[in-house]
Design an enzyme around this catalytic site. Structure first.
Site, PDB file in Angstrom:
ATOM      1  N   ASP A 186     -31.836 -26.971  17.212  1.00  0.00           N
ATOM      2  CA  ASP A 186     -32.060 -26.867  15.769  1.00  0.00           C
ATOM      3  C   ASP A 186     -30.800 -26.407  15.043  1.00  0.00           C
ATOM      4  O   ASP A 186     -30.428 -26.943  14.005  1.00  0.00           O
ATOM      5  CB  ASP A 186     -33.204 -25.871  15.481  1.00  0.00           C
ATOM      6  CG  ASP A 186     -34.507 -26.311  16.109  1.00  0.00           C
ATOM      7  OD1 ASP A 186     -34.543 -27.392  16.735  1.00  0.00           O
ATOM      8  OD2 ASP A 186     -35.502 -25.555  15.980  1.00  0.00           O
TER       9      ASP A 186
ATOM     10  N   GLY B  82     -42.432 -27.457  11.939  1.00  0.00           N
ATOM     11  CA  GLY B  82     -41.753 -28.136  13.034  1.00  0.00           C
ATOM     12  C   GLY B  82     -40.513 -28.901  12.597  1.00  0.00           C
ATOM     13  O   GLY B  82     -39.943 -29.663  13.371  1.00  0.00           O
TER      14      GLY B  82
HETATM   15  P1  ADP Z   1     -39.943 -23.974  11.670  1.00  0.00           P
HETATM   16  O1  ADP Z   1     -38.545 -23.570  12.001  1.00  0.00           O
HETATM   17  O2  ADP Z   1     -40.424 -25.109  12.517  1.00  0.00           O
HETATM   18  O3  ADP Z   1     -40.148 -24.276  10.216  1.00  0.00           O
HETATM   19  P2  ADP Z   1     -40.449 -21.318  12.559  1.00  0.00           P
HETATM   20  O4  ADP Z   1     -41.689 -20.576  12.873  1.00  0.00           O
HETATM   21  O5  ADP Z   1     -39.404 -21.424  13.595  1.00  0.00           O
HETATM   22  O6  ADP Z   1     -40.885 -22.753  12.024  1.00  0.00           O
HETATM   23  O7  ADP Z   1     -39.751 -20.656  11.304  1.00  0.00           O
HETATM   24  C1  ADP Z   1     -40.492 -20.396  10.129  1.00  0.00           C
HETATM   25  C2  ADP Z   1     -40.194 -19.007   9.639  1.00  0.00           C
HETATM   26  O8  ADP Z   1     -38.829 -18.923   9.177  1.00  0.00           O
HETATM   27  C3  ADP Z   1     -41.013 -18.620   8.427  1.00  0.00           C
HETATM   28  O9  ADP Z   1     -42.259 -18.085   8.814  1.00  0.00           O
HETATM   29  C4  ADP Z   1     -40.136 -17.570   7.774  1.00  0.00           C
HETATM   30  O10 ADP Z   1     -40.254 -16.331   8.442  1.00  0.00           O
HETATM   31  C5  ADP Z   1     -38.741 -18.093   8.020  1.00  0.00           C
HETATM   32  N1  ADP Z   1     -38.275 -18.942   6.922  1.00  0.00           N
HETATM   33  C6  ADP Z   1     -37.902 -20.232   6.997  1.00  0.00           C
HETATM   34  N2  ADP Z   1     -37.539 -20.701   5.791  1.00  0.00           N
HETATM   35  C7  ADP Z   1     -37.667 -19.692   4.910  1.00  0.00           C
HETATM   36  C8  ADP Z   1     -37.453 -19.548   3.497  1.00  0.00           C
HETATM   37  N3  ADP Z   1     -37.037 -20.563   2.749  1.00  0.00           N
HETATM   38  N4  ADP Z   1     -37.697 -18.342   2.953  1.00  0.00           N
HETATM   39  C9  ADP Z   1     -38.102 -17.315   3.707  1.00  0.00           C
HETATM   40  N5  ADP Z   1     -38.339 -17.392   5.026  1.00  0.00           N
HETATM   41  C10 ADP Z   1     -38.131 -18.558   5.633  1.00  0.00           C
HETATM   42 MG    MG Z   2     -37.888 -22.777  13.865  1.00  0.00          MG
END
Ligand code: ADP
Ligand code: MG
Length: 392
Positions: free
Chosen positions: A179, A131
């Protein structure tokens, strides 16, 4: 967890991993922060206001060009590397995590920015799926890297919208604009009041050294089977329809009360949250700017109560973290609330800077005792938005 590294240390660490992986040093680096929303929850898709700030947790990309049009992207957080061609045929694919990267590359190409082939490595201190918007951090770090590779920049708002495009079209997530806007355009010592209808931004000073923002991760995410998010959106649309307005942004609480008998009871409560939350958010921006911390704290507690009772998107763990702060009001705490979509994720607490160690210890100890789960708690100040970093 090695989360509290500086950006410089993180770039260094990523650079070493890049050299190990690709057998040559990285020549370019970019960074983009995660974010926390101080207040204004479930207002974005009602054309309303949000008040996020960038946090001192960020996603770093280090990269080097290739002679061909191929891209290889590896992430320290994922086992599967991504591999794709940088051209107009770019489409969503496997692994899923890389669709955020592919989507930003595709969106940049649409705006005439061609990065050519590249190898890149991702290192993030934003928890994934917690989040705090690791997805927007990844998108904005990628877009910033592409600007460096292409030798041209996008208008910051256009860059943010490329991230929104990636999220909608490649990752399949129907997110709002908050965001990406704050990850692209955050500033140290400032929060951002964002009007989700007009996309107008007002930076709100939050640089006073005597206060800090404490983020506490419940480390739970309740899987929802009922399509809760889509249902809330429909209920908001139903309320707006009954009120004869375009979006709940256009209504006052007085107008809602006058229409109460015409509304389903649940729809009425959903609308009461959104309309009240919009007013609280605009008010909180003024109170923050004026340093009226206690007043901001009251608005945060009111927001939480409304999300819990009227909007029904909190959960037991979020309530525990918020309730644990209440005895400390007047002793270092100003206010707290759940932040993000709900059903898990994080709380945000406005605290006196000098009380950070004590409040942190209190939340960690008591949350563990009450839930059996370890929370992750850290303090942050408003951080800078996405930027390129000189390498070597
Ligand atoms: P949030 O944005 O709240 O952290 P989301 O579900 O919107 O949650 O996004 C998370 C997803 O974004 C992860 O499951 C992955 O697919 C991708 N992601 C985010 N950061 C990374 C990272 N550093 N390396 C690879 N994938 C990432
Ligand atoms: Mg997100």
């Amino acid at each position: 967890m090695s989360d509290a590294v500086t950006v410089e240390e993180q770039v260094e660490r990523a650079g070493q991993a890049f050299t190990r992986r690709f057998g040559r040093p990285a020549r370019l680096a970019s960074v983009a922060p995660g974010r926390v929303n101080l207040i204004g929850e479930h207002t974005d898709y009602n054309d309303g206001f949000v008040l996020p700030m960038a946090i001192e947790r960020q996603t770093v990309l280090v990269a080097d060009r290739r002679a061909d049009t191929h891209a290889t992207v590896v992430s320290a957080s994922q086992d599967m590397p991504a591999s794709f061609q940088v051209d107009k045929t770019l489409a969503p694919g496997e692994p899923k995590w890389a669709n955020y990267v592919r989507g930003v590359v595709a969106g940049s190409l649409n705006h005439g920015l061609n990065p050519g082939g590249f190898d890149a490595l991702i290192d993030s201190t934003v928890p994934l799926g917690g989040g705090l918007s690791s997805s927007a951090a990844l998108e904005m770090a990628t877009a910033t890297l592409i600007e460096a590779l292409a030798g041209r920049t996008l208008e910051p708002v256009v860059k943010a919208m490329v991230g929104v495009f990636a999220e909608h079209t490649f990752a399949g997530v129907p997110c709002g604009i908050m965001d990406q806007f704050i990850s692209a355009m955050g500033r140290p010592g400032q929060a951002m009041l964002l009007d989700c209808r007009t996309r107008q931004m007002r930076m709100v000073p939050l640089g006073d050294a005597s206060v800090a923002i404490l983020i506490a991760n419940t480390n739970v995410r309740h899987e929802l089977t009922g399509g809760e998010y889509a249902q809330r959106r429909r209920q908001c649309e139903a309320a707006a329809g009954a009120l004869g307005i375009k979006a709940l942004r256009d209504a006052t609480l007085g107008e809602l009360e006058a229409a109460r008998t015409r509304l389903d009871e649940v729809v009425y409560r959903r609308a009461r949250h959104v309309i009240g939350e919009n007013a609280r958010t605009v008010q909180a921006a003024d109170d923050l700017a004026a340093g009226r911390w206690a007043r901001v704290g009251e608005l945060m507690y009111a927001s939480h109560q409304s999300l819990k009772e009227d909007y029904e998107v909190s959960c037991a763990e979020l309530d525990v973290l918020v309730d644990l702060t209440r005895p400390l009001v007047g002793k270092g705490v100003y206010g707290a609330r759940m932040t993000g979509g709900g059903f898990g994720g994080c709380t945000v607490t406005l605290v006196q800077a000098e009380a950070v160690p004590e409040v942190t210890a209190h939340l960690e100890r008591e949350y563990q005792a009450r839930t059996g789960i370890a929370a992750t708690v850290f303090s942050t100040r408003p951080a800078a938005g996405a930027r390129g970093i000189p390498v070597g």
